[in-house]
Design a protein around this motif. Structure first.
Motif, short mmCIF file in Angstrom:
data_model
loop_
_atom_site.label_atom_id
_atom_site.label_comp_id
_atom_site.label_asym_id
_atom_site.label_seq_id
_atom_site.Cartn_x
_atom_site.Cartn_y
_atom_site.Cartn_z
N GLN A 1 -7.22 -5.64 -4.49
CA GLN A 1 -8.57 -5.09 -4.64
C GLN A 1 -8.77 -3.90 -3.71
O GLN A 1 -9.29 -2.85 -4.11
N ARG A 2 -8.35 -4.05 -2.46
CA ARG A 2 -8.49 -2.94 -1.51
C ARG A 2 -7.64 -1.75 -1.92
O ARG A 2 -8.09 -0.59 -1.82
N ARG B 1 -5.93 -8.20 -1.48
CA ARG B 1 -5.19 -7.02 -1.02
C ARG B 1 -5.13 -5.97 -2.12
O ARG B 1 -5.32 -4.77 -1.88
N ARG C 1 -13.32 -4.80 -11.84
CA ARG C 1 -12.43 -3.63 -11.75
C ARG C 1 -11.77 -3.31 -13.09
O ARG C 1 -11.39 -2.17 -13.33
N GLU D 1 0.83 -1.21 0.00
CA GLU D 1 0.00 0.00 0.00
C GLU D 1 0.87 1.26 0.00
O GLU D 1 0.57 2.23 -0.71
N ASP E 1 1.13 4.04 -3.06
CA ASP E 1 0.77 5.41 -2.69
C ASP E 1 1.86 6.39 -3.15
O ASP E 1 1.58 7.41 -3.79
N TRP F 1 -6.80 -0.94 -4.92
CA TRP F 1 -7.46 -0.32 -6.06
C TRP F 1 -8.67 0.49 -5.62
O TRP F 1 -8.82 1.66 -5.98
N ASP F 2 -9.54 -0.13 -4.82
CA ASP F 2 -10.80 0.51 -4.44
C ASP F 2 -10.57 1.73 -3.55
O ASP F 2 -11.28 2.75 -3.68
N GLU F 3 -9.61 1.67 -2.67
CA GLU F 3 -9.41 2.73 -1.69
C GLU F 3 -8.40 3.79 -2.13
O GLU F 3 -8.32 4.86 -1.53
N MET F 4 -7.63 3.49 -3.18
CA MET F 4 -6.57 4.42 -3.57
C MET F 4 -6.48 4.62 -5.08
O MET F 4 -6.74 5.71 -5.60
N LYS G 1 -8.02 3.69 -7.88
CA LYS G 1 -9.10 4.03 -8.82
C LYS G 1 -9.40 5.53 -8.82
O LYS G 1 -10.03 6.04 -9.76
N ASN G 2 -8.97 6.23 -7.78
CA ASN G 2 -9.19 7.67 -7.69
C ASN G 2 -7.96 8.48 -8.10
O ASN G 2 -7.93 9.70 -7.88
#
Length: 469
Positions: A130-131, A128, A168, A95, A99, A133-136, A138-139
Motif C-alpha cells: 500500500q505504501r 507495505r 486502490r 521499494e 522504483d 503504491w501510494d508513495e510511488m 500510483k504516480n
C-alpha cells in the motif's frame, strides 16, 4: 469466441477479460488490477497472454518465505533491465526494485501471481505494498496485477474494506469457467452432442479440458484422466478443497449430499446433523468458488430473503466426481474401474448430462435475450418451480412479468406437441395471462405435428440440441 495460436498452444475465449486488461493498460497513468479465481481456471494463462509484446515482468510468488521471494523478484528484475544495481549480490528491498522497474516513460506491466503467498510468508506485506503504491507507483506509468487462487485471502488482502489495499484497485476480474459457447474451440472436429458430453465432465476449466484427447472417446478419456489411480483428476476435488478450506471433511460431506439429490438446506443440515446457520457458512465458501449455487424460482422478487432456495453443485466436474467417482473409491483403489464404467453407462445421461443440457440451454437463452431476440428487455432468466411443478426456463421482463417459457428434453426420439401443451399449462400457473414465447429444446428433433404448429405460431421456437429450426 477468441482463438489465438502461438507456439502450438491455444488460447480460447476470455474476450471480455482481455478487453478489461487492455482498457486498463490504455488508461493514462497507473492502474491496479485484481485477478482471482479457483485453481486451474486459467488466470496465469490469461495474464501471460495479455502481457505478450508488452514491457512486462511476471513474478510467481512461492511459499518459501518473504526473503526468498524478494531475491527471486530482484533476479527477474535484473534479467529484465540488466541494471547493475539489481545484481543478485546487492541487497535491496521491495521499494528499491519497484522504483528501478518503473522509472521509464513507457508503461510497465508487473504481474504478481499467487499474491496470497506473499501475504502469508511476509506478514504485513499488503500494508507495505500500500505504501509503495501510494508513495510511488500510483504516480508512475505502471500497471500492477495481483493474482491468486486462494479466493478468501485474495478478497481479504486486496478487496475487503479492512484491507490496506482497499480502494486502490482500478479493476478486478473474478475469472469464471469458459462458457459452452466457446467450448468448440478446444475440439473443432466434434459435433455439438460430443462437445456437450465432454463439457458435462470437464466443465469450463481449461486444464481439465486440455487433458481430454480428441482421438479418444468419452469413456476412454474419463478412464485415463479420472478413474485410473494416480491420474491427474483422480483426487482433484481433494486438492481443490484442501487448498481453499480447513475443514475439508465437512465440505466433502456437503458435496456428497448435494450430489445425492438433497437440495433444501433443512434436508442437508438434517442429514449431516448440522445447524442451518453453520451450513450457510460452508455453502457461502463454496459459492464464492463457483462450486455450488443457490437457486430460487426466477419469479421471486427478493431472492436473498426467499425461503424457496435450493442448493446444487454448479461445477460440472465436481458434480460428476461426487456422483460417479467418490462413491466407488474402494473399487478404484483396487484398480477396478468396471463398476464405475457400468454406472456411467446406465445413468450418465439421466442423472447428469440432462441437467447440464438444461443449464447450457438457459445460458443460450440468456445470450439470445441480451441480443434482443425476444423483443422485450429480459432482466432475469432461470428456473421456476413450486411444490408440484417445474419449468426449465423462465424469462422475466422489466415489469417482473414472465414472458419466456422453455423445456429441455435430452432423450431419444423426437419431442411431440404434448410437451408444448404441458409447458403452456404450467405457464398459466406462473402467469395468469401466459403470453410470450415458448421454447422447446430437443436432442432428437420434433414431431411433424409440432413442426407444423411452430410454423403457424410465431411465438413457438424449436431448437434441435442448440440450433434453431
Amino acid at each position: 469466441m477468441t482463438i489465438i495460436i502461438r507456439g502450438g498452444l491455444m488460447f480460447i475465449g476470455r474476450k471480455t477479460e482481455i478487453g478489461i486488461l487492455e482498457n486498463e493498460y490504455g488508461r493514462e497513468g497507473s492502474s491496479l488490477v485484481i485477478v482471482y479465481g479457483r485453481r486451474r481456471i486459467g488466470k496465469t494463462t490469461l495474464i501471460k497472454q495479455f502481457m505478450q509484446s508488452k514491457d512486462s515482468l511476471y513474478f510467481l510468488s512461492t511459499e518459501e518465505g518473504g526473503r526468498q521471494n524478494l531475491k527471486y523478484f530482484q533476479s527477474l528484475a535484473f534479467d529484465k533491465t540488466a541494471l547493475n544495481l539489481l545484481r543478485p549480490e546487492n541487497t535491496l528491498e521491495w521499494e528499491d526494485i519497484f522504483d528501478l522497474l518503473t522509472r521509464g516513460p513507457d508503461k510497465t506491466v508487473i504481474a504478481i501471481d499467487e499474491y496470497p503467498y506473499l501475504a502469508m510468508t511476509e506478514p504485513g506485506f499488503s500494508s507495505r505494498l500500500q505504501r509503495i503504491w501510494d508513495e510511488m507507483l500510483k504516480n508512475r506509468n505502471v500497471m500492477l496485477i495481483l493474482c491468486g487462487s486462494l479466493i478468501g485471502m485474495m478478497y481479504s488482502e486486496t478487496l475487503d474494506y479492512s484491507s490496506p489495499l482497499y480502494g486502490r484497485r482500478t479493476a478486478q476480474i473474478k475469472l469464471a469457467q469458459i462458457p459452452f459457447t466457446d467450448f468448440a474451440g478446444f475440439f473443432p472436429e466434434k459435433n455439438d452432442e460430443e462437445l456437450l458430453s465432454i463439457y458435462a465432465v470437464t466443465g469450463g476449466v481449461p486444464r481439465y479440458i486440455e487433458l481430454f484427447q480428441p482421438e479418444k472417446d468419452l469413456l476412454e478419456n474419463i478412464t485415463d484422466n479420472i478413474l485410473k489411480k494416480g491420474s491427474y483428476l483422480y483426487e482433484e476435488p481433494v486438492f481443490l478443497l484442501n487448498r481453499q478450506f480447513r475443514e475439508t471433511g465437512t465440505y466433502f460431506s456437503i458435496l456428497k449430499t448435494l450430489a445425492g439429490g438433497s437440495q433444501k438446506s433443512s434436508e442437508i443440515s438434517g442429514r449431516l446433523d448440522m445447524k442451518q446457520a453453520s451450513l450457510v457458512y460452508y455453502m457461502n465458501g463454496m459459492i464464492d468458488m463457483d462450486l455450488v449455487e443457490r437457486e430460487v424460482p426466477v419469479t421471486e422478487r427478493n431472492p436473498e430473503k426467499s425461503k424457496k432456495g435450493l442448493y446444487r453443485i454448479k461445477d460440472n466436474f465436481c458434480q460428476f466426481w461426487f456422483r460417479f467417482v467418490y462413491p466407488f473409491m474402494s473399487y478404484l483403489e483396487m484398480e477396478n474401474t468396471a463398476p464405475v464404467i457400468e454406472k456411467i453407462h446406465k445413468s450418465f445421461i439421466d442423472c447428469h448430462l440432462s441437467f447440464i443440457y438444461e443449464r447450457v440451454c438457459r445460458e443460450l437463452v440468456k445470450e439470445m435475450a441480451s441480443e434482443g431476440f425476444f423483443g422485450d428487455k429480459i432482466v432475469r432468466i432461470g428456473r421456476w418451480w413450486d411444490s408440484k411443478e417445474e419449468i426449465d426456463i423462465v424469462g422475466v421482463n422489466g415489469d417482473n412479468k414472465p414472458v419466456i417459457f422453455g423445456e429441455c428434453k435430452y432423450r431419444e426420439g423426437p419431442v411431440g406437441i404434448d410437451i408444448l401443451r404441458e409447458l403452456q399449462r404450467k405457464a398459466l400457473m406462473v402467469s395468469k395471462a401466459a403470453g410470450g414465447a415458448f421454447l422447446l429444446f430437443s436432442r432428437k428433433g420434433f414431431s411433424k405435428e409440432l413442426l407444423e404448429h411452430s410454423r403457424r405460431n410465431d411465438n413457438v421456437f424449436l431448437f434441435e440440441l442448440f440450433g434453431k429450426i
